[in-house]
Motif scaffolding. Sequence first.
Motif, PDB file in Angstrom:
ATOM      1  N   SER A  60       0.949  -0.940   0.051  1.00 50.75           N
ATOM      2  CA  SER A  60      -0.222   0.067   0.057  1.00 50.75           C
ATOM      3  C   SER A  60       1.140   1.275   0.285  1.00 50.75           C
ATOM      4  O   SER A  60       2.054   0.960   0.197  1.00 50.75           O
ATOM      5  CB  SER A  60      -0.550   0.464   1.513  1.00 50.75           C
ATOM      6  N   CYS A  61       0.286   2.113  -0.629  1.00 56.60           N
ATOM      7  CA  CYS A  61       0.999   3.604  -0.765  1.00 56.60           C
ATOM      8  C   CYS A  61       0.206   4.883  -0.181  1.00 56.60           C
ATOM      9  O   CYS A  61      -0.728   5.129  -1.300  1.00 56.60           O
ATOM     10  CB  CYS A  61       1.587   3.844  -2.132  1.00 56.60           C
ATOM     11  N   ALA A  62       0.253   5.152   0.591  1.00 59.72           N
ATOM     12  CA  ALA A  62      -0.934   6.693   1.378  1.00 59.72           C
ATOM     13  C   ALA A  62       0.029   7.564   0.912  1.00 59.72           C
ATOM     14  O   ALA A  62       0.839   8.597   1.078  1.00 59.72           O
ATOM     15  CB  ALA A  62      -0.594   6.551   2.927  1.00 59.72           C
ATOM     16  N   ALA A  63      -0.553   7.901  -0.233  1.00 56.41           N
ATOM     17  CA  ALA A  63      -0.263   9.737  -0.828  1.00 56.41           C
ATOM     18  C   ALA A  63      -1.508  10.901  -0.322  1.00 56.41           C
ATOM     19  O   ALA A  63      -2.269  10.183   0.628  1.00 56.41           O
ATOM     20  CB  ALA A  63      -0.067   9.848  -1.696  1.00 56.41           C
ATOM     21  N   SER A  64      -0.182  12.271   0.538  1.00 55.51           N
ATOM     22  CA  SER A  64      -0.800  13.031   1.437  1.00 55.51           C
ATOM     23  C   SER A  64      -0.014  14.683   0.770  1.00 55.51           C
ATOM     24  O   SER A  64       0.991  14.583  -0.933  1.00 55.51           O
ATOM     25  CB  SER A  64      -0.022  13.402   2.963  1.00 55.51           C
ATOM     26  N   GLY A  65      -0.164  15.535   1.316  1.00 56.90           N
ATOM     27  CA  GLY A  65      -0.014  17.013   0.030  1.00 56.90           C
ATOM     28  C   GLY A  65      -1.034  17.205  -0.636  1.00 56.90           C
ATOM     29  O   GLY A  65      -2.221  17.007  -0.945  1.00 56.90           O
ATOM     30  N   ARG A  66      -0.315  17.819  -1.867  1.00 58.28           N
ATOM     31  CA  ARG A  66      -1.019  18.257  -2.902  1.00 58.28           C
ATOM     32  C   ARG A  66      -1.309  17.233  -3.977  1.00 58.28           C
ATOM     33  O   ARG A  66      -0.633  17.505  -5.265  1.00 58.28           O
ATOM     34  CB  ARG A  66      -0.253  19.366  -3.637  1.00 58.28           C
ATOM     35  N   ILE A  67      -1.722  15.998  -3.274  1.00 58.21           N
ATOM     36  CA  ILE A  67      -1.721  15.121  -4.726  1.00 58.21           C
ATOM     37  C   ILE A  67      -3.011  14.796  -5.164  1.00 58.21           C
ATOM     38  O   ILE A  67      -4.051  15.315  -4.275  1.00 58.21           O
ATOM     39  CB  ILE A  67      -1.801  13.701  -3.746  1.00 58.21           C
ATOM     40  N   SER A  68      -3.485  15.127  -6.483  1.00 56.36           N
ATOM     41  CA  SER A  68      -4.777  15.284  -7.085  1.00 56.36           C
ATOM     42  C   SER A  68      -5.001  14.360  -8.275  1.00 56.36           C
ATOM     43  O   SER A  68      -3.898  13.662  -8.166  1.00 56.36           O
ATOM     44  CB  SER A  68      -4.545  16.273  -7.824  1.00 56.36           C
ATOM     45  N   ASN A  69      -6.417  13.840  -8.990  1.00 55.22           N
ATOM     46  CA  ASN A  69      -6.619  12.798  -9.807  1.00 55.22           C
ATOM     47  C   ASN A  69      -5.674  13.374 -10.821  1.00 55.22           C
ATOM     48  O   ASN A  69      -5.159  12.477 -12.216  1.00 55.22           O
ATOM     49  CB  ASN A  69      -7.401  12.227  -9.195  1.00 55.22           C
ATOM     50  N   ARG A  70      -4.421  14.580 -10.708  1.00 58.86           N
ATOM     51  CA  ARG A  70      -3.795  15.098 -12.378  1.00 58.86           C
ATOM     52  C   ARG A  70      -2.114  14.016 -12.495  1.00 58.86           C
ATOM     53  O   ARG A  70      -1.665  14.665 -12.936  1.00 58.86           O
ATOM     54  CB  ARG A  70      -3.682  16.229 -12.660  1.00 58.86           C
ATOM     55  N   TYR A  71      -2.368  13.407 -10.989  1.00 56.80           N
ATOM     56  CA  TYR A  71      -1.106  12.931 -11.006  1.00 56.80           C
ATOM     57  C   TYR A  71      -0.962  11.226 -11.395  1.00 56.80           C
ATOM     58  O   TYR A  71      -2.058  10.775 -11.422  1.00 56.80           O
ATOM     59  CB  TYR A  71      -0.652  12.875  -9.450  1.00 56.80           C
ATOM     60  N   TYR A  72       0.220  10.904 -12.044  1.00 56.27           N
ATOM     61  CA  TYR A  72       0.413   9.316 -12.368  1.00 56.27           C
ATOM     62  C   TYR A  72       0.649   8.699 -10.706  1.00 56.27           C
ATOM     63  O   TYR A  72       2.302   9.297 -10.196  1.00 56.27           O
ATOM     64  CB  TYR A  72       0.999   9.086 -13.573  1.00 56.27           C
ATOM     65  N   LEU A  73       0.739   7.867 -10.373  1.00 59.31           N
ATOM     66  CA  LEU A  73       1.513   7.023  -9.111  1.00 59.31           C
ATOM     67  C   LEU A  73       1.885   5.642  -9.633  1.00 59.31           C
ATOM     68  O   LEU A  73       1.231   5.331 -10.120  1.00 59.31           O
ATOM     69  CB  LEU A  73       0.227   6.954  -7.904  1.00 59.31           C
ATOM     70  N   GLY A  74       3.031   5.587  -9.031  1.00 62.12           N
ATOM     71  CA  GLY A  74       3.931   3.714  -9.252  1.00 62.12           C
ATOM     72  C   GLY A  74       4.673   3.109  -8.482  1.00 62.12           C
ATOM     73  O   GLY A  74       4.531   3.959  -7.254  1.00 62.12           O
ATOM     74  N   TRP A  75       4.978   2.308  -9.380  1.00 59.30           N
ATOM     75  CA  TRP A  75       6.271   1.394  -8.009  1.00 59.30           C
ATOM     76  C   TRP A  75       7.425   1.420  -8.920  1.00 59.30           C
ATOM     77  O   TRP A  75       7.267   0.595 -10.301  1.00 59.30           O
ATOM     78  CB  TRP A  75       5.458   0.532  -8.083  1.00 59.30           C
ATOM     79  N   PHE A  76       8.235   1.725  -8.096  1.00 62.08           N
ATOM     80  CA  PHE A  76       9.426   1.115  -8.372  1.00 62.08           C
ATOM     81  C   PHE A  76      10.169  -0.100  -6.995  1.00 62.08           C
ATOM     82  O   PHE A  76       9.294   0.154  -6.176  1.00 62.08           O
ATOM     83  CB  PHE A  76      10.873   2.174  -8.436  1.00 62.08           C
ATOM     84  N   ARG A  77      10.987  -0.875  -7.722  1.00 56.44           N
ATOM     85  CA  ARG A  77      12.623  -1.541  -7.193  1.00 56.44           C
ATOM     86  C   ARG A  77      13.231  -2.013  -7.444  1.00 56.44           C
ATOM     87  O   ARG A  77      14.332  -1.696  -8.398  1.00 56.44           O
ATOM     88  CB  ARG A  77      11.654  -3.239  -6.812  1.00 56.44           C
ATOM     89  N   GLN A  78      14.594  -2.100  -5.815  1.00 59.84           N
ATOM     90  CA  GLN A  78      15.360  -1.745  -5.958  1.00 59.84           C
ATOM     91  C   GLN A  78      15.784  -3.238  -5.502  1.00 59.84           C
ATOM     92  O   GLN A  78      16.259  -3.550  -3.985  1.00 59.84           O
ATOM     93  CB  GLN A  78      16.344  -0.931  -5.652  1.00 59.84           C
ATOM     94  N   ALA A  79      16.234  -4.322  -6.104  1.00 63.74           N
ATOM     95  CA  ALA A  79      17.480  -5.066  -5.236  1.00 63.74           C
ATOM     96  C   ALA A  79      18.825  -4.710  -4.940  1.00 63.74           C
ATOM     97  O   ALA A  79      19.430  -4.332  -5.424  1.00 63.74           O
ATOM     98  CB  ALA A  79      16.755  -6.594  -6.922  1.00 63.74           C
ATOM     99  N   PRO A  80      18.950  -6.061  -4.208  1.00 64.03           N
ATOM    100  CA  PRO A  80      20.632  -5.999  -3.653  1.00 64.03           C
ATOM    101  C   PRO A  80      21.806  -5.569  -4.916  1.00 64.03           C
ATOM    102  O   PRO A  80      21.452  -6.323  -5.642  1.00 64.03           O
ATOM    103  CB  PRO A  80      20.592  -6.765  -2.706  1.00 64.03           C
ATOM    104  N   GLY A  81      22.073  -4.646  -5.068  1.00 63.46           N
ATOM    105  CA  GLY A  81      23.628  -4.508  -5.638  1.00 63.46           C
ATOM    106  C   GLY A  81      23.243  -4.591  -7.061  1.00 63.46           C
ATOM    107  O   GLY A  81      23.965  -4.322  -8.473  1.00 63.46           O
ATOM    108  N   LYS A  82      21.423  -3.878  -7.574  1.00 60.85           N
ATOM    109  CA  LYS A  82      21.429  -3.364  -8.449  1.00 60.85           C
ATOM    110  C   LYS A  82      20.484  -2.300  -8.524  1.00 60.85           C
ATOM    111  O   LYS A  82      20.654  -1.373  -7.465  1.00 60.85           O
ATOM    112  CB  LYS A  82      20.033  -4.704  -9.268  1.00 60.85           C
TER     113      LYS A  82
END
Length: 123
Positions: free
Chosen positions: A21-43
């Motif tokens: 889950s990701c909780a967004a706060s502040g000046r977030i609106s439905n104009r935004y795009y939200l996403g997920w990144f990941r970082q594996a060890p050493g990458k």
Amino acid sequence: QVGLVESGGGLVQAGGSLRLSCAASGRISNRYYLGWFRQAPGKGREFVAAIALNTGGTNYVDSVKGRFTISGDNAKKMVYLQMNSLKTEDTAVYYCVADLDRRVVMTTRSQYWGRGTQVTVSE
């Protein structure tokens, strides 16, 4: 300013599921795009999925298509990543991101980043 806080990471066996889950706060609106990144060890950081808050349109990296689902709740300012059929190679720190540009949100130039949540998939 936009704040992003991830939760839901943990340890799971291969083949299992987790929901981030990701909780967004502040000046977030439905104009935004939200996403997920990941970082594996050493990458480096890798784009995983993104969603347009206004249309619900989504994008995924090929390696997670059919296994992960991104969804959003505009009213609650929440974004979720349902991860099924997890593999050991999914082990990484997962970051929530936000940007006003649908292309930029899929890159490391995304304007806003959360602190990340650890996902560990064991054999």
